[in-house]
Write a protein that holds these residues in place. Sequence first.
Motif, PDB file in Angstrom:
ATOM      1  N   HIS A 188      15.216 -17.955   2.803  1.00  0.00           N
ATOM      2  CA  HIS A 188      14.541 -17.311   3.766  1.00  0.00           C
ATOM      3  C   HIS A 188      14.919 -18.029   5.117  1.00  0.00           C
ATOM      4  O   HIS A 188      15.080 -17.337   6.311  1.00  0.00           O
ATOM      5  N   ALA A 189      15.103 -19.368   5.048  1.00  0.00           N
ATOM      6  CA  ALA A 189      15.737 -20.032   6.226  1.00  0.00           C
ATOM      7  C   ALA A 189      17.029 -19.609   6.474  1.00  0.00           C
ATOM      8  O   ALA A 189      17.483 -19.437   7.845  1.00  0.00           O
ATOM      9  N   ARG A 193       9.766  -7.878  12.007  1.00  0.00           N
ATOM     10  CA  ARG A 193      11.003  -7.414  12.599  1.00  0.00           C
ATOM     11  C   ARG A 193      11.950  -8.691  13.044  1.00  0.00           C
ATOM     12  O   ARG A 193      11.511  -9.678  13.663  1.00  0.00           O
ATOM     13  N   GLY A 194      13.014  -8.335  13.268  1.00  0.00           N
ATOM     14  CA  GLY A 194      14.091  -9.271  13.588  1.00  0.00           C
ATOM     15  C   GLY A 194      13.835 -10.680  13.021  1.00  0.00           C
ATOM     16  O   GLY A 194      13.883 -10.669  11.713  1.00  0.00           O
ATOM     17  N   SER A 195      14.304 -11.800  13.920  1.00  0.00           N
ATOM     18  CA  SER A 195      14.087 -13.005  13.042  1.00  0.00           C
ATOM     19  C   SER A 195      12.735 -13.482  12.389  1.00  0.00           C
ATOM     20  O   SER A 195      12.780 -14.477  11.663  1.00  0.00           O
ATOM     21  N   VAL A 196      11.888 -12.699  12.799  1.00  0.00           N
ATOM     22  CA  VAL A 196      10.519 -12.993  11.969  1.00  0.00           C
ATOM     23  C   VAL A 196      10.204 -12.338  10.764  1.00  0.00           C
ATOM     24  O   VAL A 196       9.415 -12.440  10.026  1.00  0.00           O
ATOM     25  N   TYR A 197      11.275 -11.287  10.636  1.00  0.00           N
ATOM     26  CA  TYR A 197      11.123 -10.509   9.344  1.00  0.00           C
ATOM     27  C   TYR A 197      11.259 -11.718   8.001  1.00  0.00           C
ATOM     28  O   TYR A 197      10.528 -11.502   7.007  1.00  0.00           O
ATOM     29  N   PRO A 198      12.472 -12.382   7.933  1.00  0.00           N
ATOM     30  CA  PRO A 198      12.599 -13.454   6.955  1.00  0.00           C
ATOM     31  C   PRO A 198      11.189 -14.247   6.822  1.00  0.00           C
ATOM     32  O   PRO A 198      10.684 -14.727   5.611  1.00  0.00           O
ATOM     33  N   VAL A 199      10.496 -14.469   7.975  1.00  0.00           N
ATOM     34  CA  VAL A 199       9.191 -15.209   7.876  1.00  0.00           C
ATOM     35  C   VAL A 199       8.112 -14.582   7.248  1.00  0.00           C
ATOM     36  O   VAL A 199       7.370 -15.220   6.385  1.00  0.00           O
ATOM     37  N   ALA A 200       8.357 -13.194   7.368  1.00  0.00           N
ATOM     38  CA  ALA A 200       7.177 -12.369   6.577  1.00  0.00           C
ATOM     39  C   ALA A 200       7.326 -12.483   5.209  1.00  0.00           C
ATOM     40  O   ALA A 200       6.868 -12.598   4.230  1.00  0.00           O
ATOM     41  N   TYR A 233       8.289  -6.551   4.054  1.00  0.00           N
ATOM     42  CA  TYR A 233       9.334  -5.327   4.368  1.00  0.00           C
ATOM     43  C   TYR A 233       9.651  -5.542   5.949  1.00  0.00           C
ATOM     44  O   TYR A 233       8.814  -6.126   6.683  1.00  0.00           O
ATOM     45  N   ALA A 234      10.809  -5.129   6.219  1.00  0.00           N
ATOM     46  CA  ALA A 234      11.125  -5.083   7.644  1.00  0.00           C
ATOM     47  C   ALA A 234      10.316  -3.942   8.169  1.00  0.00           C
ATOM     48  O   ALA A 234      10.194  -2.780   7.499  1.00  0.00           O
ATOM     49  N   ALA A 235       9.564  -3.952   9.353  1.00  0.00           N
ATOM     50  CA  ALA A 235       8.523  -3.095   9.773  1.00  0.00           C
ATOM     51  C   ALA A 235       9.051  -1.851   9.990  1.00  0.00           C
ATOM     52  O   ALA A 235       8.400  -0.645   9.874  1.00  0.00           O
ATOM     53  N   GLY A 236      10.159  -1.705  10.278  1.00  0.00           N
ATOM     54  CA  GLY A 236      10.818  -0.284  10.613  1.00  0.00           C
ATOM     55  C   GLY A 236      11.117   0.333   9.342  1.00  0.00           C
ATOM     56  O   GLY A 236      11.354   1.676   9.287  1.00  0.00           O
ATOM     57  N   GLU A 237      11.071  -0.330   8.226  1.00  0.00           N
ATOM     58  CA  GLU A 237      11.580   0.252   7.059  1.00  0.00           C
ATOM     59  C   GLU A 237      10.389   0.940   6.307  1.00  0.00           C
ATOM     60  O   GLU A 237      10.338   1.593   5.179  1.00  0.00           O
ATOM     61  N   MET A 238       9.232   0.661   6.859  1.00  0.00           N
ATOM     62  CA  MET A 238       7.929   0.990   6.163  1.00  0.00           C
ATOM     63  C   MET A 238       7.697   2.543   6.026  1.00  0.00           C
ATOM     64  O   MET A 238       7.359   3.107   4.975  1.00  0.00           O
ATOM     65  N   LYS A 239       8.377   3.485   6.825  1.00  0.00           N
ATOM     66  CA  LYS A 239       8.231   4.703   6.887  1.00  0.00           C
ATOM     67  C   LYS A 239       9.165   5.146   5.663  1.00  0.00           C
ATOM     68  O   LYS A 239       9.147   6.568   5.498  1.00  0.00           O
ATOM     69  N   VAL A 292       5.174 -14.065   2.020  1.00  0.00           N
ATOM     70  CA  VAL A 292       4.839 -13.384   0.722  1.00  0.00           C
ATOM     71  C   VAL A 292       5.293 -14.213  -0.555  1.00  0.00           C
ATOM     72  O   VAL A 292       4.390 -14.516  -1.474  1.00  0.00           O
ATOM     73  N   LEU A 293       6.311 -14.975  -0.416  1.00  0.00           N
ATOM     74  CA  LEU A 293       6.526 -15.967  -1.601  1.00  0.00           C
ATOM     75  C   LEU A 293       5.339 -17.144  -1.571  1.00  0.00           C
ATOM     76  O   LEU A 293       5.081 -17.464  -2.766  1.00  0.00           O
TER      77      LEU A 293
END
Length: 366
Positions: free
Chosen positions: A62-63, A229-236, A254-260, A240-241
């Motif tokens: 994730h880093a 989204r962006g660089s905080v997506y891996p932080v999301a 998920y990447a927020a834009g992928e939710m749809k 989870v982990l």
Amino acid sequence: MIGKGNFRHFMQKEIFEQPAVIGDTIRALINPVADTVHLPHPPWPLTSLGRITIIACGTSWHAGLVARYWVEQIAQIPVDVDIASEFRYRRPVMASDGAAVFISQSGETADTLAALRHCREQGQKIIAIVNQPESSIAREADLVLQTLAGPEIGVASTKAFTTQLAVLAASTVILARARGLIDATTEAALAGQLEEIPARVSEVLRQDSHIRRIAAEIAQARDVLFLGRGSVYPVALEGVLKLKEISYIHAEGYAAGEMKHGRIALIDERVPVIVLAPPDDLFEKTLSNIEEVIARGGKVVMISDAAGVAQLENRIAQSIALPNCGAFAAPLLYAVPVQLLAYHTAVIKGTDVDQPRNLAKSVTVE
């Protein structure tokens, strides 16, 4: 032999050590007077790097995903990020001007070490980011960048993650400067963002009781979604982990834009949705995604700054308002509340926080 002090668990202690160890790591990399970044001198010119492959497992992966955003946007070098256990078996084509970066807390991760040796055979320049400078991965690298996290006892990594991010962020600035892509003013501004992070993390830790109350609601859920989204997506994904590792609650990120694109079907009033929404150039898009979750009855826990939270304050279930920080350094800051959420959720559920079932601190077999 390392005591927990006044803390209930090693993981809790290590979360609260982050202002100190992030500060130690940053001070080893940044001259606070000149606001310039420096690293150990590599045995080859940084301008010779045409492609970077980052290889790691778990939290360290994730880093690496965060670093891809930084390096491609600021240093403008193409970056691949691979899970170490998959890397060799897909028979990757390695660029002749490439460098392979291996991230490992222990420096002994079996899959990561095997991938390093494969890259060595492929003629790659080898860089190691480790917390143990005497480790196997460090000994076999051309350049070692040490995280100054100190001993990490809890199986679920916390301070190792944020110090890895600090090293990767500083390395990005160095690469961009070497390639002539940033001037001294921009370097000072980016360095200044990193230097502010220890104090900002301390502010987040003062919200521990508030985050514990939110965790009491998360602990009732069977499923949790994390969005970013962006660089905080891996932080999301890291949130989870952490939640899965120590609370055993099923969670997905998920990447927020992928939710749809299918994931929105999972949302109902029983599924908490934790959204990381720093006030960057993607904030308005993330806000739109939050609106969609709310419209479908989802219970949103919004993590943003005070102004961001205020835009939806009366429509979201919970919020965590973080102090202001620059977009470049945001991943370090936004990692802390998701660590605390996971920790308190696990404590409420009564799991073994420091030694979760089926897990080991260092995976030394393939």
